[in-house]
Design a protein around this motif. Sequence first.
Motif, PDB file in Angstrom:
ATOM      1  N   GLU A  35       0.824  -1.212   0.000  1.00 51.00           N
ATOM      2  CA  GLU A  35       0.000   0.000   0.000  1.00 51.00           C
ATOM      3  C   GLU A  35       0.860   1.263   0.000  1.00 51.00           C
ATOM      4  O   GLU A  35       0.346   2.371  -0.206  1.00 51.00           O
ATOM      5  CB  GLU A  35      -0.906   0.018   1.238  1.00 51.00           C
ATOM      6  N   LYS A  36       2.174   1.097   0.204  1.00 52.42           N
ATOM      7  CA  LYS A  36       3.072   2.245   0.285  1.00 52.42           C
ATOM      8  C   LYS A  36       3.713   2.514  -1.067  1.00 52.42           C
ATOM      9  O   LYS A  36       3.525   1.772  -2.028  1.00 52.42           O
ATOM     10  CB  LYS A  36       4.163   1.974   1.334  1.00 52.42           C
ATOM     11  N   LEU A  37       4.473   3.592  -1.144  1.00 51.13           N
ATOM     12  CA  LEU A  37       5.195   3.927  -2.362  1.00 51.13           C
ATOM     13  C   LEU A  37       6.590   3.317  -2.301  1.00 51.13           C
ATOM     14  O   LEU A  37       7.261   3.409  -1.265  1.00 51.13           O
ATOM     15  CB  LEU A  37       5.295   5.443  -2.518  1.00 51.13           C
ATOM     16  N   PRO A  38       7.048   2.682  -3.378  1.00 47.37           N
ATOM     17  CA  PRO A  38       8.344   1.995  -3.335  1.00 47.37           C
ATOM     18  C   PRO A  38       9.558   2.910  -3.419  1.00 47.37           C
ATOM     19  O   PRO A  38      10.659   2.536  -3.035  1.00 47.37           O
ATOM     20  CB  PRO A  38       8.290   1.074  -4.564  1.00 47.37           C
ATOM     21  N   VAL A  39       9.355   4.127  -3.946  1.00 50.31           N
ATOM     22  CA  VAL A  39      10.489   5.004  -4.251  1.00 50.31           C
ATOM     23  C   VAL A  39      10.641   6.080  -3.188  1.00 50.31           C
ATOM     24  O   VAL A  39       9.654   6.699  -2.755  1.00 50.31           O
ATOM     25  CB  VAL A  39      10.314   5.670  -5.628  1.00 50.31           C
ATOM     26  N   ALA A  40      11.871   6.314  -2.763  1.00 53.07           N
ATOM     27  CA  ALA A  40      12.188   7.412  -1.856  1.00 53.07           C
ATOM     28  C   ALA A  40      13.025   8.430  -2.623  1.00 53.07           C
ATOM     29  O   ALA A  40      13.990   8.070  -3.289  1.00 53.07           O
ATOM     30  CB  ALA A  40      12.955   6.911  -0.640  1.00 53.07           C
ATOM     31  N   LEU A  41      12.643   9.684  -2.539  1.00 53.29           N
ATOM     32  CA  LEU A  41      13.385  10.752  -3.207  1.00 53.29           C
ATOM     33  C   LEU A  41      13.828  11.769  -2.166  1.00 53.29           C
ATOM     34  O   LEU A  41      13.082  12.099  -1.254  1.00 53.29           O
ATOM     35  CB  LEU A  41      12.500  11.448  -4.254  1.00 53.29           C
ATOM     36  N   GLY A  42      15.036  12.269  -2.309  1.00 55.95           N
ATOM     37  CA  GLY A  42      15.517  13.271  -1.364  1.00 55.95           C
ATOM     38  C   GLY A  42      16.880  13.795  -1.757  1.00 55.95           C
ATOM     39  O   GLY A  42      17.780  13.002  -2.051  1.00 55.95           O
ATOM     40  N   SER A  43      17.046  15.080  -1.782  1.00 53.98           N
ATOM     41  CA  SER A  43      18.339  15.676  -2.104  1.00 53.98           C
ATOM     42  C   SER A  43      19.236  15.670  -0.876  1.00 53.98           C
ATOM     43  O   SER A  43      18.772  15.451   0.251  1.00 53.98           O
ATOM     44  CB  SER A  43      18.150  17.119  -2.581  1.00 53.98           C
ATOM     45  N   ARG A  44      20.517  15.930  -1.093  1.00 53.02           N
ATOM     46  CA  ARG A  44      21.449  16.021   0.045  1.00 53.02           C
ATOM     47  C   ARG A  44      21.034  17.143   0.980  1.00 53.02           C
ATOM     48  O   ARG A  44      21.080  17.000   2.215  1.00 53.02           O
ATOM     49  CB  ARG A  44      22.875  16.257  -0.489  1.00 53.02           C
ATOM     50  N   GLU A  45      20.575  18.258   0.389  1.00 59.35           N
ATOM     51  CA  GLU A  45      20.154  19.390   1.222  1.00 59.35           C
ATOM     52  C   GLU A  45      18.961  19.005   2.098  1.00 59.35           C
ATOM     53  O   GLU A  45      18.916  19.347   3.295  1.00 59.35           O
ATOM     54  CB  GLU A  45      19.787  20.584   0.335  1.00 59.35           C
ATOM     55  N   GLU A  46      18.010  18.272   1.508  1.00 61.39           N
ATOM     56  CA  GLU A  46      16.835  17.851   2.276  1.00 61.39           C
ATOM     57  C   GLU A  46      17.213  16.884   3.395  1.00 61.39           C
ATOM     58  O   GLU A  46      16.693  16.982   4.523  1.00 61.39           O
ATOM     59  CB  GLU A  46      15.819  17.190   1.346  1.00 61.39           C
ATOM     60  N   MET A  47      18.124  15.973   3.103  1.00 62.66           N
ATOM     61  CA  MET A  47      18.552  15.021   4.129  1.00 62.66           C
ATOM     62  C   MET A  47      19.368  15.718   5.223  1.00 62.66           C
ATOM     63  O   MET A  47      19.222  15.407   6.412  1.00 62.66           O
ATOM     64  CB  MET A  47      19.358  13.886   3.499  1.00 62.66           C
TER      65      MET A  47
END
Length: 483
Positions: A35-47
Amino acid sequence: MKKNNARLELSKEAMKTYGYQIVDAIVEHHATQHEKLPVALGSREEMDSLFLEEAPEKGSDPKQVLDFVLEKVMTNSANMAHPRSFSFVPGPSNYISVMADTLATGYNIFSGGWAASPAAAELEIVTIQWLLKIFGFPKKKGGGIFTSGGSMANLTAVVTARRIKCGDDFSKAVIYLSDQAHSSNIKAIRVLGFKKEQIRIIPTDSELKFSVNKLKNCIAKDRLEGMYPFCLIATAGTTNTGTVDPLVELGKICKKEDIWFHIDGAYGGAAILSQKGKQAMKGIEKADSLTVDPHKWFFQPYEMGCLLVRNHKNLSHTFTEKPEYLRDIEGNTSEINFYDHGIQLTRRFRALKFYMSLKTFGLKEFRDAISYNIDLAEEVETKLRGSKSWEVVFPATLAVINFRYNPISKNYSEKELDKINQYISGKVVDSRKALLVTTILNGQIVLRMCLINPRTTMEDVTETFDLCKKYALEIEEKLASKA
């Protein structure tokens, strides 16, 4: 003497509460991951904005730390076990093995030597013997070792091959592999200090298999020039296409030429459990060494690779060291110290998860799951061939299928097709609804699906195709407006 309060401990009740919270979170994740989304997105700045801080001098409430990790860390990591994680090689995993890993880590078992944990060593011996039988290796003479993954298994194999075939002088040694061999093999060769001039990358044929004739020519030329062919790396299931090299023919060449025959079966090796996979793996039993990766198609959680060898003495002859601080725990020859069979001295108890999951589910369930994956990919191929929008670039092979958007009603150039399919992949990943990335085959940018998750359904695939078609129409409109 002053009492030490820095014991890094929780009370028994606090440990129970904390543990229950973690198990609850893991169970919830396994039960609802579709039921969840398989992909995680995140920039270095966001992390950085989430996690970057100085190491805290004082501690925090355990529950607060756990809640933060569950909310921020786990949700910002790709779910490689998701039914719509189609790219690279997914890691489907299974709950029994997850709990086994928890036991092994919770008890902090050292799995390097017999004296520290005879049960851990014995289970590694037993599970290695199971694998030896599966792959047709000699049960008594054969052996192996569990590693962190296929990369370390391949490195261990090449180290062993060099030691057994070359001794201390490998200045004229030559190693052979195809242009479809996994990058970990090249990395292993570089780590071991071989020069570029000692590496022979043999072009593959039209079916992307190791070219036997080109290999024979290359070996003959090297011998005439005074070089020493010592190792050949074949692949049983390439990452790009699932292709299996002609193992029978390559095995015969290695035997005739006295060359170490290593097979990298990290991706496809487990397919031998299925009827179709067994046919494809004919000749795998002739390898001197074989890499398999249980954290891929044997459904184990990361990290778990494995190297099998025809002669276990080749490992001990390569890696045994006798430092004085280990002299009291050598044991007898039947009591294997696995730190003498590989690179690591300190080793985690990897065998436990493989042992417990096979004992719980049985080989038949693993066999059925793998057979399902292969059949699903072939069904996907049939569906694609029946469409006016999609072109099969490379047929379904060991649960891998390569295809691209190429509608028969249009006359797109190769450059336009590359742009369209790259766009489709990028938009699908950005949507986070499926992990579907590209690879390059014969100079073409194509979409690639790896379908080794037994929980992936045709509905997952069909809905992903619908998503792809949506973005294909989007890029077509953009191209038309520029025309």
